[in-house]
Design an enzyme around this catalytic site. Structure first.
Site, PDB file in Angstrom:
ATOM      1  CD  GLU A 106      37.304  16.590  43.291  1.00 47.63           C
ATOM      2  OE1 GLU A 106      36.837  17.556  42.793  1.00 47.63           O
ATOM      3  OE2 GLU A 106      35.738  16.343  44.465  1.00 47.63           O
ATOM      4  CE1 TYR A 118      47.169  13.152  38.369  1.00 48.98           C
ATOM      5  CE2 TYR A 118      44.795  13.649  37.457  1.00 48.98           C
ATOM      6  CZ  TYR A 118      46.223  13.745  37.494  1.00 48.98           C
ATOM      7  OH  TYR A 118      45.651  15.420  37.936  1.00 48.98           O
TER       8      TYR A 118
HETATM    9  C1  LIG Z   1      48.240  15.827  32.623  1.00 50.92           C
HETATM   10  C2  LIG Z   1      50.343  16.527  32.512  1.00 50.92           C
HETATM   11  C3  LIG Z   1      50.222  17.105  34.387  1.00 50.92           C
HETATM   12  C4  LIG Z   1      51.123  15.314  32.324  1.00 50.92           C
HETATM   13  O1  LIG Z   1      52.033  15.364  32.903  1.00 50.92           O
HETATM   14  P1  LIG Z   1      53.918  15.497  31.948  1.00 50.92           P
HETATM   15  O2  LIG Z   1      54.731  15.801  32.286  1.00 50.92           O
HETATM   16  O3  LIG Z   1      53.372  15.581  30.013  1.00 50.92           O
HETATM   17  O4  LIG Z   1      53.358  13.811  31.866  1.00 50.92           O
HETATM   18  P2  LIG Z   1      54.244  12.597  31.521  1.00 50.92           P
HETATM   19  O5  LIG Z   1      55.517  12.937  29.972  1.00 50.92           O
HETATM   20  O6  LIG Z   1      55.088  12.723  32.779  1.00 50.92           O
HETATM   21  O7  LIG Z   1      53.301  10.695  31.433  1.00 50.92           O
HETATM   22  C5  LIG Z   1      53.456   9.915  32.110  1.00 50.92           C
HETATM   23  C6  LIG Z   1      51.935   9.406  31.752  1.00 50.92           C
HETATM   24  O8  LIG Z   1      50.883  10.059  31.880  1.00 50.92           O
HETATM   25  C7  LIG Z   1      49.946   9.726  30.442  1.00 50.92           C
HETATM   26  N1  LIG Z   1      50.013  10.282  29.541  1.00 50.92           N
HETATM   27  C8  LIG Z   1      50.424  11.873  29.819  1.00 50.92           C
HETATM   28  N2  LIG Z   1      50.966  13.038  27.726  1.00 50.92           N
HETATM   29  C9  LIG Z   1      49.376  12.534  27.839  1.00 50.92           C
HETATM   30  C10 LIG Z   1      48.519  12.626  26.481  1.00 50.92           C
HETATM   31  N3  LIG Z   1      49.143  13.835  25.734  1.00 50.92           N
HETATM   32  N4  LIG Z   1      48.083  11.382  26.265  1.00 50.92           N
HETATM   33  C11 LIG Z   1      47.828  10.051  26.376  1.00 50.92           C
HETATM   34  N5  LIG Z   1      48.786  10.022  27.840  1.00 50.92           N
HETATM   35  C12 LIG Z   1      49.383  10.989  28.113  1.00 50.92           C
HETATM   36  C13 LIG Z   1      50.651   8.845  29.783  1.00 50.92           C
HETATM   37  O9  LIG Z   1      50.448   7.519  30.569  1.00 50.92           O
HETATM   38  C14 LIG Z   1      52.173   8.514  30.333  1.00 50.92           C
HETATM   39  O10 LIG Z   1      52.966   7.500  30.742  1.00 50.92           O
HETATM   40  P3  LIG Z   1      53.878   7.239  29.054  1.00 50.92           P
HETATM   41  O11 LIG Z   1      54.764   8.458  28.757  1.00 50.92           O
HETATM   42  O12 LIG Z   1      54.641   5.836  29.268  1.00 50.92           O
HETATM   43  O13 LIG Z   1      53.637   6.762  28.415  1.00 50.92           O
HETATM   44  C15 LIG Z   1      50.443  17.282  31.334  1.00 50.92           C
HETATM   45  O14 LIG Z   1      50.048  17.565  30.521  1.00 50.92           O
HETATM   46  C16 LIG Z   1      49.703  18.790  31.655  1.00 50.92           C
HETATM   47  O15 LIG Z   1      50.792  20.094  32.646  1.00 50.92           O
HETATM   48  N6  LIG Z   1      48.431  19.318  31.634  1.00 50.92           N
HETATM   49  C17 LIG Z   1      48.137  19.937  31.263  1.00 50.92           C
HETATM   50  C18 LIG Z   1      47.308  20.752  33.479  1.00 50.92           C
HETATM   51  C19 LIG Z   1      46.914  19.479  33.470  1.00 50.92           C
HETATM   52  O16 LIG Z   1      45.449  19.303  32.779  1.00 50.92           O
HETATM   53  N7  LIG Z   1      46.802  19.001  34.550  1.00 50.92           N
HETATM   54  C20 LIG Z   1      45.959  17.354  35.143  1.00 50.92           C
HETATM   55  C21 LIG Z   1      44.757  17.902  36.194  1.00 50.92           C
HETATM   56  S1  LIG Z   1      43.872  17.133  37.047  1.00 50.92           S
END
Ligand SMILES: CC(C)(COP(=O)(O)OP(=O)(O)OC[C@H]1O[C@@H](n2cnc3c(N)ncnc32)[C@H](O)[C@@H]1OP(=O)(O)O)[C@@H](O)C(=O)NCCC(=O)NCCS
Length: 161
Positions: A106, A118
């Site tokens: 979720e 995701y």
């Molecule tokens: C969501 C989260 C886990 C992503 O982690 P991350 O290591 O930064 O993600 P990645 O660099 O592996 O990104 C993978 C894909 O996600 C998407 N993505 C990641 N960050 C993004 C951003 N700020 N805006 C848009 N798309 C994004 C893109 O599709 C990306 O692929 P691409 O690099 O080829 O464009 C991170 O932003 C986070 O920890 N957020 C705070 C906690 C949270 O909200 N967790 C989810 C709870 S449901």
């Protein structure tokens, strides 16, 4: 700075670091009790770089052949560096090897980075739970943060070919 290198099972000694990241990354962070419960019931991993530095973590609850992703978080200073996607792909590959069929989660409707993450892995949207989460929004007139409710998007990812 190096990128994601390997997964390590979360240990009690990691919890101070995890809690400090959790509090910086979320408006409504998990409590210590939430992580302790997850460590009693679930699969919990740290994301590490090649220098053994922690970058992020995730908590997965397995029930029979289904898994629910309860929490995934990358430390704010490491976000946007392709850490979460390879880490989650490695976890899902492990689940698949162990005959898990599907992963559920979720996510807040406003959490675009997470929803994009995701979708990029292959999750699809199954539905919406209206007003499921507490949310903080800025009230211009009152000049303060007020609490509202926010929808949850339900997503799933099949591990079956
Ligand atoms: C969501 C989260 C886990 C992503 O982690 P991350 O290591 O930064 O993600 P990645 O660099 O592996 O990104 C993978 C894909 O996600 C998407 N993505 C990641 N960050 C993004 C951003 N700020 N805006 C848009 N798309 C994004 C893109 O599709 C990306 O692929 P691409 O690099 O080829 O464009 C991170 O932003 C986070 O920890 N957020 C705070 C906690 C949270 O909200 N967790 C989810 C709870 S449901």
């Amino acid at each position: 700075m190096s990128g994601f290198s390997y997964l390590q099972v979360l240990q009690d000694a990691d919890l101070p670091w995890v809690m400090s990241v959790e509090q910086r990354a979320y408006d409504f962070p998990w409590t210590l009790k939430g992580f302790e419960n997850s460590m009693n019931q679930g699969l919990n991993y740290l994301f590490k770089d090649e220098d053994h530095k922690s970058l992020g973590y995730c908590c997965v609850l397995p029930v029979l052949d289904e898994a629910t992703l309860l929490n995934v978080c990358v430390a704010p200073e490491h976000q946007g560096r392709r850490i979460a996607r390879p880490a989650l792909e490695q976890i899902f590959a492990k689940l698949k090897e162990n005959a898990f069929q599907i992963v559920f989660l979720e996510v807040r409707a406003s959490n675009e980075p997470a929803i994009k993450l995701y979708q990029s892995i292959g999750f699809s949207e199954d539905g919406v739970r209206k007003g499921y989460y507490r949310a903080q929004v800025w009230d211009e007139q009152a000049m303060e943060l007020v609490e509202e409710r926010e929808d949850a998007i339900l997503m799933s990812y099949s591990l079956v070919d």
